[in-house]
Design an enzyme around this catalytic site. Structure first.
Site, PDB file in Angstrom:
ATOM      1  N   GLY A   6     -12.882 -21.832  -1.171  1.00 42.18           N
ATOM      2  CA  GLY A   6     -13.390 -22.409  -2.409  1.00 42.18           C
ATOM      3  C   GLY A   6     -13.480 -23.914  -2.468  1.00 42.18           C
ATOM      4  O   GLY A   6     -14.119 -24.458  -3.367  1.00 42.18           O
ATOM      5  N   GLU A  62      -9.114 -19.246   3.408  1.00 45.96           N
ATOM      6  CA  GLU A  62     -10.417 -18.680   3.794  1.00 45.96           C
ATOM      7  C   GLU A  62     -11.562 -19.636   3.482  1.00 45.96           C
ATOM      8  O   GLU A  62     -12.497 -19.287   2.748  1.00 45.96           O
ATOM      9  CB  GLU A  62     -10.658 -17.369   3.014  1.00 45.96           C
ATOM     10  N   GLY A 116     -15.028 -21.576   3.627  1.00 51.59           N
ATOM     11  CA  GLY A 116     -16.350 -21.376   4.226  1.00 51.59           C
ATOM     12  C   GLY A 116     -17.135 -22.676   4.142  1.00 51.59           C
ATOM     13  O   GLY A 116     -17.236 -23.436   5.099  1.00 51.59           O
ATOM     14  N   ARG A 169     -30.633 -21.744  -2.257  1.00 49.56           N
ATOM     15  CA  ARG A 169     -29.681 -22.289  -3.234  1.00 49.56           C
ATOM     16  C   ARG A 169     -30.346 -23.025  -4.401  1.00 49.56           C
ATOM     17  O   ARG A 169     -29.953 -22.807  -5.541  1.00 49.56           O
ATOM     18  CB  ARG A 169     -28.649 -23.195  -2.550  1.00 49.56           C
ATOM     19  N   TYR A 183     -29.459 -21.106  -7.753  1.00 43.52           N
ATOM     20  CA  TYR A 183     -28.383 -21.702  -8.570  1.00 43.52           C
ATOM     21  C   TYR A 183     -28.801 -23.025  -9.194  1.00 43.52           C
ATOM     22  O   TYR A 183     -27.958 -23.713  -9.765  1.00 43.52           O
ATOM     23  CB  TYR A 183     -27.146 -22.011  -7.711  1.00 43.52           C
ATOM     24  N   CYS A 205     -45.218 -18.256  -2.752  1.00 45.65           N
ATOM     25  CA  CYS A 205     -45.954 -18.033  -4.006  1.00 45.65           C
ATOM     26  C   CYS A 205     -45.019 -17.720  -5.168  1.00 45.65           C
ATOM     27  O   CYS A 205     -44.979 -16.587  -5.664  1.00 45.65           O
ATOM     28  CB  CYS A 205     -46.948 -16.907  -3.807  1.00 45.65           C
TER      29      CYS A 205
HETATM   30  N1  LLP Z   1     -13.115 -15.791   0.527  1.00 46.70           N
HETATM   31  C1  LLP Z   1     -13.774 -14.934  -0.287  1.00 46.70           C
HETATM   32  C2  LLP Z   1     -13.153 -13.670  -0.643  1.00 46.70           C
HETATM   33  C3  LLP Z   1     -15.054 -15.267  -0.767  1.00 46.70           C
HETATM   34  O1  LLP Z   1     -15.696 -14.427  -1.572  1.00 46.70           O
HETATM   35  C4  LLP Z   1     -15.649 -16.508  -0.396  1.00 46.70           C
HETATM   36  C5  LLP Z   1     -16.979 -16.881  -0.876  1.00 46.70           C
HETATM   37  C6  LLP Z   1     -14.916 -17.360   0.458  1.00 46.70           C
HETATM   38  C7  LLP Z   1     -13.653 -16.971   0.884  1.00 46.70           C
HETATM   39  C8  LLP Z   1     -15.439 -18.689   0.911  1.00 46.70           C
HETATM   40  O2  LLP Z   1     -15.618 -19.568  -0.151  1.00 46.70           O
HETATM   41  P1  LLP Z   1     -16.026 -21.090   0.117  1.00 46.70           P
HETATM   42  O3  LLP Z   1     -14.888 -21.780   0.825  1.00 46.70           O
HETATM   43  O4  LLP Z   1     -17.269 -21.094   0.949  1.00 46.70           O
HETATM   44  O5  LLP Z   1     -16.265 -21.638  -1.239  1.00 46.70           O
HETATM   45  N2  LLP Z   1     -23.744 -18.434  -2.005  1.00 46.70           N
HETATM   46  C9  LLP Z   1     -22.957 -19.325  -2.823  1.00 46.70           C
HETATM   47  C10 LLP Z   1     -21.472 -19.223  -2.500  1.00 46.70           C
HETATM   48  C11 LLP Z   1     -20.928 -17.831  -2.613  1.00 46.70           C
HETATM   49  C12 LLP Z   1     -19.472 -17.743  -2.237  1.00 46.70           C
HETATM   50  C13 LLP Z   1     -19.031 -16.341  -2.105  1.00 46.70           C
HETATM   51  N3  LLP Z   1     -17.681 -16.176  -1.675  1.00 46.70           N
HETATM   52  C14 LLP Z   1     -23.507 -20.732  -2.669  1.00 46.70           C
HETATM   53  O6  LLP Z   1     -24.484 -20.924  -1.949  1.00 46.70           O
HETATM   54  O7  LLP Z   1     -22.996 -21.660  -3.296  1.00 46.70           O
END
Ligand code: LLP
Length: 415
Positions: free
Chosen positions: A239, A273, A275, A312, A316, A342
């Site tokens: 997150g 976790e 990302g 994105r 969003y 389109c």
């Molecule tokens: N762990 C779980 C259980 C998750 O659902 C997610 C992301 C992460 C870790 C990683 O979160 P991060 O560190 O990346 O914030 N498509 C959206 C983001 C969706 C995130 C979904 N879950 C965007 O482009 O902003």
């Protein structure tokens, strides 16, 4: 330190200019920096020095095998949400023993594959999933390592589509039900309770909600200990946000400080976790201006990347900085930067001041996370090539799709 820098008027990725990359590989192209990936991972590693911790990269943010491989070599674990992502991790040389499996709707086949592979832990999101996992584990003679993903009901103060820790979300087990469900888990013969997990949302810029969630999780872990359920790890999810525009963003050590303080002296291993914060600012989408269409109300710059390449903004209303790759001679003007798809929602940026001419290259910044993984073939557009830069070397880590590949799995009716 930025791995994307302007040298002699041209934007570079590490030691290569984006103009050279465009000339060699064409556009649109996702271009990633290995050094940026490594630095982002090491920021977590350094923040966690001296602690028993594992960083499980959330594969969904960018699942290219080369990127998974870079993180695997750095010792990462992985957070997956499908059997497909598990297969990718294994194909990329990742250790299944460092994999946590999240997600609200794991299929029986996915549970079986993960048990066979010997993953570190299932992050179980419902009572029904727990029972099903117990049965599947029994059927193949294995014990399933489990955490419950608990929903701490904390408002992460982010976009509603990427907020996951509120009661109203589909994710996780309600906080007040967790203790009962843990007792059930401990009683199931083919389940081994290993940990406790939460994830409250994405693109979080304030460490306070994550700390609040952590506090609740630690309280619950202590209640479970009183019930005789001792956990070997605590998973605080991902997150952490990144800078897209002029936001103030905490560093990994600032973001983790409160959690590390709260967990000081505890015996459980700490899992994270992340990302976006590992890959987001390590990638750009390189694109070319196809057509300039000045108008009385708005000027449109139509580029060769579109919403199918980067969803994105359309999905969003997300902001990505857009910069000209080379300093141009044109007068700066305000442009709507749009793709050829389109749909009126096919925009990459609104009202951007750019000095551009037809044929110029643009870089859409901070697109390493949730860019390529959310792309599609809408309008039968082949997906972009992906290039990983390492110093002065460029490696094609996914070649450009061809149009014939896009319908290779289809067939027409006989006769
Ligand atoms: N762990 C779980 C259980 C998750 O659902 C997610 C992301 C992460 C870790 C990683 O979160 P991060 O560190 O990346 O914030 N498509 C959206 C983001 C969706 C995130 C979904 N879950 C965007 O482009 O902003």
């Amino acid at each position: 330190m930025s791995f994307f820098s302007r040298r002699n008027g041209t934007l570079h990725v590490e030691d290569l200019s984006l103009s050279e990359i465009a000339a060699r590989f064409g556009t649109p192209a996702y271009v990633y920096s290995r050094a940026a990936l490594t630095a982002a991972f090491n920021a977590y590693k350094n923040a966690l020095t001296g602690r028993d911790a594992l960083v499980c990269y959330a594969v969904k943010a960018n699942s290219n095998l080369a990127i998974l491989n870079v993180f695997a070599r750095l010792g990462a674990g992985f957070d997956i949400v499908s059997g497909g992502e598990l297969a990718r991790v294994i194909a990329a040389g990742g250790d299944p023993g460092k994999v946590v499996f999240s997600g609200v709707g794991k299929s029986a086949a996915e549970m079986r594959a993960a048990l066979e592979a010997g993953i570190l832990c299932f992050n179980v999101e419902s009572a029904a999933e727990l029972e099903q996992l117990d049965e599947i584990a029994a059927s193949i003679g294995k014990k399933a390592p489990v955490s419950l993903r608990v929903n701490p009901n904390v408002d992460p103060k982010t976009h509603p589509y990427i907020s996951t820790g509120l009661k109203s979300n589909k994710f996780g087990v309600a906080f007040e039900d967790a203790r009962t469900l843990y007792r059930r888990a401990a009683a199931l013969p083919n389940i081994e309770v290993h940990g406790l997990d939460c994830h409250i949302g994405s693109q979080l810029l304030d460490p306070a909600p994550a700390a609040e969630a952590a506090e609740k999780i630690l309280g619950l872990a202590d209640e479970l200990a009183a019930d005789g359920i001792h956990l070997s790890h605590l998973d605080f999810g991902g997150g952490m946000g990144i800078q897209y525009s002029d936001e103030t963003v905490p560093s990994a050590s600032e973001y983790l400080a409160a959690i590390l303080k709260l967990t000081a002296g505890r015996k459980e291993k700490l899992l994270f976790e992340p990302g976006r914060s590992l890959v987001g600012n390590a990638g750009v989408l390189l694109t070319k201006v196809e057509v300039l269409k000045p108008g009385s109300e708005k000027n449109f710059a139509i580029i060769d990347a579109a919403m199918n390449d980067l969803m994105r903004p359309a999905l969003y209303d997300a902001f990505h900085d857009i910069v000209a790759v080379t300093d141009g001679k044109a007068q700066p003007q305000c442009w709507e930067v749009v793709g050829p798809v389109c749909e009126s929602g096919d925009f990459l940026g609104h009202a951007r001041k750019l000095a551009i001419e037809t044929g110029d290259l643009l870089a859409i910044m901070s697109t390493g996370a949730y860019g390529m993984t959310m792309s599609s073939n809408y309008n039968t557009r082949p997906r972009a090539i992906e290039v990983l830069v390492d110093g002065a070397h460029a490696h094609v880590v996914r070649r450009r799709e061809s149009v014939s590949e896009l319908f290779a799995l289809e067939s027409v009716l006989p006769g």
